[in-house]
Write an enzyme that holds these catalytic residues in place. Structure first.
Site, short mmCIF file in Angstrom:
data_model
loop_
_atom_site.label_atom_id
_atom_site.label_comp_id
_atom_site.label_asym_id
_atom_site.label_seq_id
_atom_site.Cartn_x
_atom_site.Cartn_y
_atom_site.Cartn_z
N GLY A 95 3.57 -4.64 6.08
CA GLY A 95 3.68 -3.63 5.04
C GLY A 95 4.56 -2.45 5.42
O GLY A 95 5.68 -2.32 4.94
N ASP A 111 0.81 -1.22 0.00
CA ASP A 111 0.00 0.00 0.00
C ASP A 111 0.84 1.27 0.00
O ASP A 111 0.51 2.26 -0.66
CB ASP A 111 -0.91 0.05 1.23
N HIS A 116 -0.22 -6.31 11.64
CA HIS A 116 -0.41 -4.90 12.00
C HIS A 116 0.69 -4.47 12.96
O HIS A 116 0.80 -4.97 14.07
CB HIS A 116 -1.77 -4.59 12.62
N GLY A 117 1.52 -3.56 12.49
CA GLY A 117 2.59 -3.01 13.31
C GLY A 117 3.79 -3.91 13.48
O GLY A 117 4.68 -3.62 14.29
N GLU A 156 -7.57 -6.54 0.82
CA GLU A 156 -8.24 -6.02 2.01
C GLU A 156 -9.29 -5.01 1.58
O GLU A 156 -9.04 -4.17 0.71
CB GLU A 156 -7.23 -5.34 2.94
N HIS A 166 -4.81 -2.93 0.04
CA HIS A 166 -6.06 -2.48 0.67
C HIS A 166 -6.69 -1.42 -0.22
O HIS A 166 -6.18 -0.31 -0.33
CB HIS A 166 -5.75 -1.91 2.06
#
Length: 264
Positions: free
Chosen positions: A239, A30, A217-218, A91, A64
């Site tokens: 990402g 992304d 995530h993170g 996503e 996403h």
């Protein structure tokens, strides 16, 4: 030197159940699109970045398509659908517009996520338990189109149970609280959040042994190893940190470095 066996990508023809104990790496591109959209020009190309990630050993590519189109654009989705050699993980929010796009593109995976226009990034998991009927119908429509469905949820028993009741093919556990605790230097909180994730995997496998359990995530090279060591984790989707590494070492090397951190 990284072991070559660690960086070979998993193609569609390979075993989707990932019988090895090592989790797969899905790379989210992304933020390549974020850089492009900052100037409104045609570069850099998320597709070109994705292909380099695959070459370096990424097992899948995540994008996403947000309702506000802040980074990934519709054209990116269609381009990647025709050219990726691993699995596309799309996503998206559970909207009518996104359902139409997904059914046209037919990505290997769709991961349903919550969206708020004001957020910088996805702030939490989907409330599956609170919208069970509508999500069950939405999931079934995607599956009828031949698409596997994952639900991005917090590591909570009620959300895992709801995901199973939705007949989802996978869940993706939100690791944001774990990552934030580490950045804040709160070691005790890191351990608490890590246990929550471990227990969530156990719960998921107890409720449905065939349910795939992803996480993301993170995650960074500094915190990913503990998550990658959890028995039952199928894939990690990463990402922002990987793209940040790529600014300094190149995107192929960033993929190799992340896999090394996962599997060391």
């Amino acid at each position: 030197m990284t072991d070559t066996a660690q960086i070979l990508p998993t193609t569609l023809e390979q075993n989707p159940q990932n019988t090895s104990k090592k989790p797969l790496l899905g790379v989210n591109v992304d933020h390549v699109a974020t850089l492009r959209q900052a100037r409104g020009v045609g570069y850099p190309s998320p597709l070109a970045a994705a292909l380099l990630c695959e070459k370096a050993g990424a097992d899948g590519i995540t994008i996403h398509l947000r309702e506000d189109r802040r980074h990934i654009q519709d054209a990116d989705v269609y381009e990647m659908a025709g050219q990726l050699t691993t699995r596309m993980n799309l996503e998206m929010a559970a909207t009518t517009e996104m359902l139409d796009i997904a059914c046209q593109v037919k990505p290997y995976w769709v991961c349903l996520v919550p969206e708020k226009r004001a957020e910088l990034t996805t702030e939490g998991g989907l409330d599956v338990a609170g919208q069970l009927a509508s999500l069950t119908d939405y999931v079934s429509q995607l599956q009828a189109a031949g698409i596997k469905v994952s639900l991005f949820i917090d590591p909570e028993d009620k959300q895992i149970e709801a995901a199973v009741n939705c007949s989802a093919d996978a869940i993706e556990l939100h690791t944001g609280s774990y990552a934030e605790a580490g950045l804040a230097g709160k070691t005790d909180r890191v351990n608490v959040e890590l246990e929550r994730i471990k227990n969530a995997v156990i719960t998921a496998k107890r409720l449905d042994s065939k349910l795939l359990v992803n996480a993301g995530h993170g995650l960074t090279r500094d915190n990913v190893h503990a998550i990658a060591q959890i028995d039952g984790i199928y894939e990690l989707n990463i990402g922002h940190a990987l793209i940040a590494d790529a600014l300094f070492v190149g995107i192929e090397q960033a993929v190799i470095m992340m896999k090394t951190a996962m599997h060391r």
